[in-house]
Design a protein around this motif. Structure first.
Motif, mmCIF file in Angstrom:
data_model
loop_
_atom_site.group_PDB
_atom_site.id
_atom_site.type_symbol
_atom_site.label_atom_id
_atom_site.label_comp_id
_atom_site.label_asym_id
_atom_site.label_seq_id
_atom_site.Cartn_x
_atom_site.Cartn_y
_atom_site.Cartn_z
ATOM 1 N N GLN A 85 0.800 -1.172 0.024
ATOM 2 C CA GLN A 85 -0.030 0.024 -0.089
ATOM 3 C C GLN A 85 0.829 1.216 -0.041
ATOM 4 N N LEU A 101 -5.419 4.156 -6.283
ATOM 5 C CA LEU A 101 -6.421 3.299 -6.477
ATOM 6 C C LEU A 101 -5.889 1.797 -6.342
ATOM 7 N N ILE A 102 -4.618 1.878 -6.695
ATOM 8 C CA ILE A 102 -3.795 0.152 -6.644
ATOM 9 C C ILE A 102 -3.607 0.167 -5.018
ATOM 10 N N ALA A 104 -5.428 1.385 -2.613
ATOM 11 C CA ALA A 104 -6.574 0.916 -1.945
ATOM 12 C C ALA A 104 -7.023 -0.464 -2.110
ATOM 13 N N VAL A 105 -6.785 -0.813 -3.400
ATOM 14 C CA VAL A 105 -7.376 -1.974 -3.861
ATOM 15 C C VAL A 105 -6.419 -3.249 -3.155
ATOM 16 N N VAL A 106 -5.141 -3.138 -3.039
ATOM 17 C CA VAL A 106 -4.189 -3.746 -2.330
ATOM 18 C C VAL A 106 -4.593 -4.053 -0.830
ATOM 19 N N VAL A 108 -7.549 -3.082 0.651
ATOM 20 C CA VAL A 108 -8.873 -3.773 0.933
ATOM 21 C C VAL A 108 -8.977 -5.213 0.555
ATOM 22 N N GLY A 109 -8.515 -5.284 -0.647
ATOM 23 C CA GLY A 109 -8.379 -6.910 -1.274
ATOM 24 C C GLY A 109 -7.476 -7.852 -0.677
ATOM 25 N N VAL A 128 -15.041 -5.577 4.194
ATOM 26 C CA VAL A 128 -14.420 -4.686 2.998
ATOM 27 C C VAL A 128 -15.217 -3.266 2.892
ATOM 28 N N PHE A 132 -12.133 -0.097 3.656
ATOM 29 C CA PHE A 132 -12.291 0.901 2.517
ATOM 30 C C PHE A 132 -12.331 2.230 3.111
ATOM 31 N N ASN A 135 -8.973 3.052 4.746
ATOM 32 C CA ASN A 135 -8.217 3.448 3.768
ATOM 33 C C ASN A 135 -8.439 5.040 3.390
#
Length: 156
Positions: A85, A101-102, A104-106, A108-109, A128, A132, A135
């Motif tokens: 992150q 964006l990446i 956040a995806v890393v 949360v995902g 989730v 989010f 983040n």
């Protein structure tokens, strides 16, 4: 004579300690762990110093928070997730939005995927939205701190 590496290491240690402190300011328990403000310190570091430093502070601070919060099952997962992150959040220029964006995806995902293996799909889904929100709050607080720090620094 000042040693540049010692100065850099000291700054990273201070930022890691501050990020850990942010993590302990507000700890909100959830079904699979805690929500904290650690992301604010990670994003500030990434904005101010860049991706390598963001990764170091992100990984170490999250690792230490889990260790100190009696959540050792998350330590190495947090090291990897928050390290990545911080790395992506440190993208500069035209790539900053993509990096955020990446990041956040890393974050949360990554935690959603880890939660599936540790606690099941139900707990994973429940995490989730809170992750989010953690983040997003981290981005906002980190950006505000960064802008304030830049302003103070430019007035010197």
């Amino acid at each position: 004579m000042q040693n540049k590496k010692t100065k850099e290491l000291t700054l990273l240690a201070i930022l890691t300690a501050l990020s850990v402190t942010f993590g302990f300011v507000a700890k909100i328990p959830t079904p699979t762990g805690l929500l904290t403000l650690v992301d604010a310190g990670i994003y500030f570091t990434a904005f101010y110093l860049g991706k390598k430093e963001g990764a170091i502070v992100g990984g170490l601070s999250a690792f230490l928070i889990d260790l100190l919060s009696s959540a050792p099952q998350w330590m190495f997962i947090s090291l990897l997730i928050h390290g990545a992150q911080g790395y992506f959040a440190g993208f500069k220029g035209n790539y900053r939005i993509l990096g955020l964006l990446i990041a956040a995806v890393v974050m949360v995902g990554g935690y959603a995927l880890a939660s599936v293996f540790m606690y099941g799909i139900g707990a994973s889904i429940a995490e989730v939205i809170p992750n989010f929100c953690q983040n997003a709050l981290g981005v906002v607080v980190g950006w505000v701190l960064y802008q304030g720090f830049k302003k103070v620094q430019s007035n010197k």
